[in-house]
Design an enzyme around this catalytic site. Structure first.
Site, short mmCIF file in Angstrom:
data_model
loop_
_atom_site.label_atom_id
_atom_site.label_comp_id
_atom_site.label_asym_id
_atom_site.label_seq_id
_atom_site.Cartn_x
_atom_site.Cartn_y
_atom_site.Cartn_z
N LYS A 229 18.69 -5.82 11.53
CA LYS A 229 19.31 -6.56 12.63
C LYS A 229 20.83 -6.50 12.54
O LYS A 229 21.52 -6.36 13.56
CB LYS A 229 18.82 -8.01 12.63
CG LYS A 229 17.37 -8.16 13.09
CD LYS A 229 16.95 -9.60 13.19
CE LYS A 229 15.49 -9.73 13.61
NZ LYS A 229 15.22 -9.19 14.95
N PRO B 94 18.00 -20.39 3.48
CA PRO B 94 17.66 -20.58 2.08
C PRO B 94 17.36 -19.25 1.38
O PRO B 94 16.90 -18.30 2.03
CB PRO B 94 16.39 -21.45 2.13
CG PRO B 94 16.39 -22.07 3.49
CD PRO B 94 17.07 -21.09 4.39
N SER C 119 19.15 -12.68 14.74
CA SER C 119 18.59 -13.80 13.98
C SER C 119 19.65 -14.40 13.06
O SER C 119 20.47 -13.69 12.49
CB SER C 119 17.41 -13.31 13.13
OG SER C 119 16.92 -14.36 12.29
#
Length: 224
Positions: free
Chosen positions: A138, A124, A113
């Site tokens: 991840k 953000p 991701s």
């Protein structure tokens, strides 16, 4: 890839994994899908995909699932909600990576991701605060794969939508880039990475050229 080898796909029951399954079948490739439950079994088998049951969080399940025909590539899209407090984002992928090494797979494609690793600044602060725990896992999975000795490609999609492919999906090695992309476009990019030597040992972000969050100048990664 030899006629007897196959693609081992973890995460085919839904989302990007299901779209990858469709794409692989369209390319005439042999696919074995690892499923935790029988919910998607009938649909995948109707597509000509071989189904094997097991949980990526269970080492024995993974080892058993990878036995048999030779594996050319392992593709993993697993992650999501924790099971008994344990996420599959790191441990499940670690088990798959270890299994791929044992099985002699030629390549491992990991769907991660944007926000993971050096792309952390691309999202953000509010999103980072919400996703921090999963992004840490991840990143651990990405690092474990890079150190495994396998030929690898890490694909970091941006925000995902379940709509038909636009054909505008692109890859970039620039970790500053963020945006949205349809799951079907991510799948198409991953299927193109299968036979691209340029994609080997790369970490790439995947976005739609028409849905970038900021109009930053960047270089698109070519798979050709």
């Amino acid at each position: 890839m030899t006629d007897s080898s196959y693609i081992f796909l973890a995460g085919a029951s839904r989302g990007v994994g299901r779209e990858i399954a469709k794409c692989l079948v369209q390319q005439g490739l042999q696919v074995k899908a690892l499923l935790r439950t029988a919910a998607a079994q009938a649909e995948l088998e109707a597509m000509g995909i071989s189904v094997v049951f097991g949980d990526a969080l269970n080492v024995e399940d993974v080892e058993r699932a990878m036995l048999g025909d030779s594996i050319s590539t392992v593709i993993s899209t697993i992650g999501g909600l924790p099971k008994d407090g344990v996420r599959a984002d790191y441990l499940g992928n670690k088990n798959l990576i270890d299994g791929a090494v044992q099985a002699g797979a030629q390549k491992f494609i990991l769907v991660s991701s944007i926000g993971s690793g050096n792309s952390v600044a691309a999202i953000p602060p509010q999103a980072l605060a919400t996703l921090k725990d999963v992004l840490v896992e991840k990143e651990q999975a990405e690092n474990y794969l890079a150190a495994s000795g396998l030929t690898y490609t890490v694909i970091r999609p941006g925000g995902l939508k379940s709509e038909p492919a636009t054909g505008n999906g692109l890859l970039t090695a620039d970790p500053r880039i963020a945006g949205t992309i349809h799951r079907a476009d991510v799948a198409q990019l991953i299927c193109r990475c299968l036979n691209s030597e340029k994609a080997n040992n790369q970490i790439l972000s995947a976005v739609d050229r028409e849905m970038l969050y900021t109009p930053t100048q960047f270089e698109e990664f070519s798979l050709n």
